[in-house]
Design an enzyme around this catalytic site. Structure first.
Site, PDB file in Angstrom:
ATOM      1  N   THR A  59       0.816  -1.220   0.000  1.00 36.84           N
ATOM      2  CA  THR A  59       0.000   0.000   0.000  1.00 36.84           C
ATOM      3  C   THR A  59       0.845   1.264   0.000  1.00 36.84           C
ATOM      4  O   THR A  59       0.417   2.306  -0.480  1.00 36.84           O
ATOM      5  CB  THR A  59      -0.927  -0.032   1.234  1.00 36.84           C
ATOM      6  OG1 THR A  59      -1.816  -1.124   1.050  1.00 36.84           O
ATOM      7  CG2 THR A  59      -1.718   1.237   1.404  1.00 36.84           C
ATOM      8  N   ASP A 114      -0.052  -6.460   5.090  1.00 40.51           N
ATOM      9  CA  ASP A 114      -0.787  -7.677   5.452  1.00 40.51           C
ATOM     10  C   ASP A 114       0.120  -8.800   5.943  1.00 40.51           C
ATOM     11  O   ASP A 114      -0.231  -9.530   6.876  1.00 40.51           O
ATOM     12  CB  ASP A 114      -1.633  -8.171   4.264  1.00 40.51           C
ATOM     13  CG  ASP A 114      -2.858  -7.289   4.031  1.00 40.51           C
ATOM     14  OD1 ASP A 114      -3.091  -6.359   4.825  1.00 40.51           O
ATOM     15  OD2 ASP A 114      -3.585  -7.536   3.048  1.00 40.51           O
TER      16      ASP A 114
HETATM   17  C1  SIN Z   1      -1.250  -2.970   2.827  1.00 38.19           C
HETATM   18  O1  SIN Z   1      -0.144  -2.842   2.350  1.00 38.19           O
HETATM   19  O2  SIN Z   1      -1.610  -2.224   3.782  1.00 38.19           O
HETATM   20  C2  SIN Z   1      -2.274  -3.966   2.362  1.00 38.19           C
HETATM   21  C3  SIN Z   1      -1.946  -4.625   1.099  1.00 38.19           C
HETATM   22  C4  SIN Z   1      -0.653  -5.371   1.157  1.00 38.19           C
HETATM   23  O3  SIN Z   1      -0.364  -5.980   2.186  1.00 38.19           O
HETATM   24  O4  SIN Z   1       0.083  -5.337   0.167  1.00 38.19           O
END
Ligand code: SIN
Length: 337
Positions: A14, A95
């Site tokens: 993200t 994640d």
């Molecule tokens: C995030 O990064 O907050 C969620 C998506 C991922 O883990 O790539």
């Protein structure tokens, strides 16, 4: 004054995510921007540090697999072995950030700071937390006090041990926490405050220094969650799929339903290692005579949660350790705190 050189290693997530408009913060595509583009949004980074960017992968972290950890390990080791590099920053989706941080903590034997960082809001959002997190992570990676602490995680101004940190909220910027262990420090406005003396858990090479071996193939290790009415179906399926280890994410103090206790106890003798963990995270699981853990070769790992114990088992098995040796390593890890 000479600027410290930092190796920035991009993996996606993200922190490099993009949404359709700036007011959207949960419905977006992770890993849309390169790390180089993200770095360009924080001009102060290049003013403060010599930045070398590499991007061994570009994906959302829910797609990260143990095979990706090996590519990342190689990229980190290249930076570790470069005498010009003072510290390393890995950008990552949140994640599975805690899994990658645990893997690096337990596999990279180096005094150099390694900092894993992500963001809860995409780079395009009004509320983007990535730029501040990245600046904080670089500040920590360049900090001499960050040496000899293994892999750290920096999120929302808190510095955590990669081993103990976990994601606790689906969308808040204050998503990361280290239950029981607590944060190891804080960072604000380029000032780092440590709460604890340096120190780290032993890596997988602890018995034979410098013997990290890149596994040609990872063993299969699965996690079986316990719940009211659970039966042996999932465990049977894991064994049939070739599992060499199963983490039993048990009830309460890692309790095992009576109905399949004997089955679980029979697994180590069949060549399938079992660890008893707690399915929810706070509290140290103890060895229990009622399960005859020692007699059956069942592993226990104190407060380590199931998905982190899985990484210990993956690394231990990939390095030829048997259950006894893995339990010895876990005990050393817990001793280091
Ligand atoms: C995030 O990064 O907050 C969620 C998506 C991922 O883990 O790539």
């Amino acid at each position: 004054m000479t600027k410290p050189t930092l190796a920035l290693i991009g993996t996606g997530g993200t922190i490099a995510g993009a949404a359709s408009t700036a007011s959207v913060s949960t419905d977006y595509k992770p890993a849309s921007l390169s790390l180089a583009a993200v770095v360009d949004t924080v001009p102060e980074l290049r003013q403060r540090y010599n930045i070398a960017v590499t991007q061994p992968m570009q994906l959302a972290s829910y797609d990260v697999r143990p095979e990706h950890w090996l590519d990342l390990h190689a990229a980190v080791m290249q930076a570790v072995n470069n005498p010009d590099v003072a510290g390393i920053v890995v950008t990552h989706g949140t994640d599975t950030l805690e899994e990658t941080a645990t893997f690096l903590h337990l596999s990279v034997d180096s005094d150099k700071p390694i900092v894993v960082v992500g963001a809860m809001r995409p780079a395009t959002a009004y509320s983007a937390d990535g730029p501040a997190n990245l600046l904080d992570a670089c500040c920590v990676a360049a900090c001499p006090g960050a040496r000899e602490r293994g892999t750290l995680v920096v999120m929302n101004g808190r510095i955590h041990s990669g081993l103990w940190v976990g994601k606790r909220h689906v969308s808040s910027v204050e998503a990361f926490d280290s239950p029981l262990a607590g944060a190891v420090g804080e960072v604000a406005d380029q000032a780092v405050q440590w709460f604890r003396a340096a120190g780290r858990a032993p890596t997988v090479a602890w018995q034979t220094p410098s013997t990290w071996k890149t596994p040609s193939e990872w063993p299969r290790v699965d996690i079986a969650l316990a719940y009211a009415g659970v039966d042996e179906t999932a465990m049977h399926a894991f064994v049939a799929a070739g599992a060499r280890g199963i983490v039993h994410a048990g009830l309460g103090n890692a309790n095992t339903p009576t109905a399949y206790r004997a089955f679980i106890q029979s697994l180590p003798a069949q060549g399938v290692l079992v660890a008893r963990c707690a399915r929810f995270i706070t509290g140290s699981v103890t060895r229990a005579s009622v399960y005859a853990d020692a007699q059956h070769g069942i592993l226990t790992a104190g407060p380590l949660p199931p998905h982190k114990v899985r990484i210990v088992m993956l690394l231990g098995l990939a390095h030829g350790m048997d259950g006894h040796a893995i339990q010895g390593w876990i005990d050393r890890i817990l001793l280091a705190g």
